[in-house]
Design a protein around this motif. Sequence first.
Motif, mmCIF file in Angstrom:
data_model
loop_
_atom_site.group_PDB
_atom_site.id
_atom_site.type_symbol
_atom_site.label_atom_id
_atom_site.label_comp_id
_atom_site.label_asym_id
_atom_site.label_seq_id
_atom_site.Cartn_x
_atom_site.Cartn_y
_atom_site.Cartn_z
ATOM 1 N N PHE A 21 0.839 -1.202 0.000
ATOM 2 C CA PHE A 21 0.000 0.000 0.000
ATOM 3 C C PHE A 21 0.872 1.250 0.000
ATOM 4 O O PHE A 21 0.644 2.182 -0.774
ATOM 5 C CB PHE A 21 -0.925 -0.005 1.215
ATOM 6 N N ALA A 22 1.879 1.260 0.872
ATOM 7 C CA ALA A 22 2.760 2.423 0.960
ATOM 8 C C ALA A 22 3.505 2.651 -0.355
ATOM 9 O O ALA A 22 3.601 3.796 -0.825
ATOM 10 C CB ALA A 22 3.748 2.244 2.116
ATOM 11 N N LEU A 23 4.000 1.595 -0.954
ATOM 12 C CA LEU A 23 4.753 1.735 -2.204
ATOM 13 C C LEU A 23 3.874 2.203 -3.360
ATOM 14 O O LEU A 23 4.318 2.984 -4.201
ATOM 15 C CB LEU A 23 5.418 0.403 -2.565
ATOM 16 N N VAL A 24 2.633 1.767 -3.391
ATOM 17 C CA VAL A 24 1.741 2.119 -4.499
ATOM 18 C C VAL A 24 1.057 3.466 -4.274
ATOM 19 O O VAL A 24 0.917 4.256 -5.207
ATOM 20 C CB VAL A 24 0.681 1.004 -4.706
ATOM 21 N N CYS A 25 0.635 3.745 -3.053
ATOM 22 C CA CYS A 25 -0.235 4.903 -2.813
ATOM 23 C C CYS A 25 0.464 6.151 -2.281
ATOM 24 O O CYS A 25 0.001 7.258 -2.559
ATOM 25 C CB CYS A 25 -1.348 4.505 -1.851
ATOM 26 N N ILE A 26 1.524 5.990 -1.529
ATOM 27 C CA ILE A 26 2.147 7.171 -0.917
ATOM 28 C C ILE A 26 2.800 8.105 -1.947
ATOM 29 O O ILE A 26 2.587 9.323 -1.889
ATOM 30 C CB ILE A 26 3.158 6.754 0.184
ATOM 31 N N PRO A 27 3.596 7.597 -2.920
ATOM 32 C CA PRO A 27 4.221 8.532 -3.877
ATOM 33 C C PRO A 27 3.227 9.418 -4.629
ATOM 34 O O PRO A 27 3.416 10.647 -4.674
ATOM 35 C CB PRO A 27 5.009 7.611 -4.819
ATOM 36 N N PRO A 28 2.138 8.862 -5.217
ATOM 37 C CA PRO A 28 1.215 9.778 -5.892
ATOM 38 C C PRO A 28 0.493 10.719 -4.924
ATOM 39 O O PRO A 28 0.158 11.853 -5.282
ATOM 40 C CB PRO A 28 0.214 8.868 -6.607
ATOM 41 N N PHE A 29 0.282 10.254 -3.682
ATOM 42 C CA PHE A 29 -0.384 11.120 -2.706
ATOM 43 C C PHE A 29 0.524 12.281 -2.306
ATOM 44 O O PHE A 29 0.045 13.395 -2.073
ATOM 45 C CB PHE A 29 -0.814 10.328 -1.474
ATOM 46 N N ILE A 30 1.825 12.039 -2.254
ATOM 47 C CA ILE A 30 2.770 13.127 -1.938
ATOM 48 C C ILE A 30 2.759 14.171 -3.063
ATOM 49 O O ILE A 30 2.812 15.370 -2.790
ATOM 50 C CB ILE A 30 4.185 12.563 -1.692
ATOM 51 N N GLN A 31 2.679 13.708 -4.304
ATOM 52 C CA GLN A 31 2.639 14.632 -5.441
ATOM 53 C C GLN A 31 1.343 15.435 -5.478
ATOM 54 O O GLN A 31 1.339 16.590 -5.874
ATOM 55 C CB GLN A 31 2.796 13.876 -6.756
ATOM 56 N N ASN A 32 0.240 14.805 -5.084
ATOM 57 C CA ASN A 32 -1.057 15.480 -5.091
ATOM 58 C C ASN A 32 -1.820 15.066 -3.836
ATOM 59 O O ASN A 32 -2.583 14.111 -3.858
ATOM 60 C CB ASN A 32 -1.846 15.110 -6.355
ATOM 61 N N PRO A 33 -1.634 15.788 -2.728
ATOM 62 C CA PRO A 33 -2.249 15.389 -1.450
ATOM 63 C C PRO A 33 -3.739 15.703 -1.357
ATOM 64 O O PRO A 33 -4.191 16.420 -0.477
ATOM 65 C CB PRO A 33 -1.437 16.167 -0.422
ATOM 66 N N ASP A 34 -4.493 15.135 -2.266
ATOM 67 C CA ASP A 34 -5.945 15.327 -2.308
ATOM 68 C C ASP A 34 -6.604 14.048 -1.797
ATOM 69 O O ASP A 34 -6.735 13.071 -2.526
ATOM 70 C CB ASP A 34 -6.380 15.627 -3.738
ATOM 71 N N ILE A 35 -7.010 14.044 -0.528
ATOM 72 C CA ILE A 35 -7.564 12.841 0.094
ATOM 73 C C ILE A 35 -8.887 12.438 -0.556
ATOM 74 O O ILE A 35 -9.140 11.251 -0.776
ATOM 75 C CB ILE A 35 -7.692 12.994 1.627
ATOM 76 N N VAL A 36 -9.724 13.401 -0.894
ATOM 77 C CA VAL A 36 -11.000 13.095 -1.541
ATOM 78 C C VAL A 36 -10.746 12.502 -2.921
ATOM 79 O O VAL A 36 -11.364 11.503 -3.308
ATOM 80 C CB VAL A 36 -11.905 14.347 -1.619
ATOM 81 N N GLY A 37 -9.820 13.076 -3.649
ATOM 82 C CA GLY A 37 -9.472 12.554 -4.969
ATOM 83 C C GLY A 37 -8.879 11.158 -4.891
ATOM 84 O O GLY A 37 -9.120 10.317 -5.760
#
Length: 109
Positions: A21-37
């Motif tokens: 989960f961390a490897l797949v989801c954290i990098p794109p979330f750091i680039q665009n920290p939009d929790i709803v998106g």
Amino acid sequence: MGTAAYRRFLVVLAVAFAVAFALVCIPPFIQNPDIVGAFAGGFVNPYASGYAMDIFFTWAVLAVWVMYEAKVKGIRHGWVALLLGVVPGVATGFAVYLLIRLNQEQAVA
């Protein structure tokens, strides 16, 4: 399967999912920290929507089970599993709940 192997498998699966989960989801979330998106991204097509709904309903079933066993069997700290069921996910939360439950049942026996 013995108890020790059961415990090891649960730990391995919980950690493996959390790392994946961390490897797949954290990098794109750091680039665009939009929790709803990020949550909405799980509903991009009918198939993804089906998997996303399965996860939400699985978490709800886990929550009902945790609340039931807290009341009927006195299993404590299930809320930790419910939090982990949100982040990183139900796979980790469910495995952790089974470990919590196993530890408490063995302590009573």
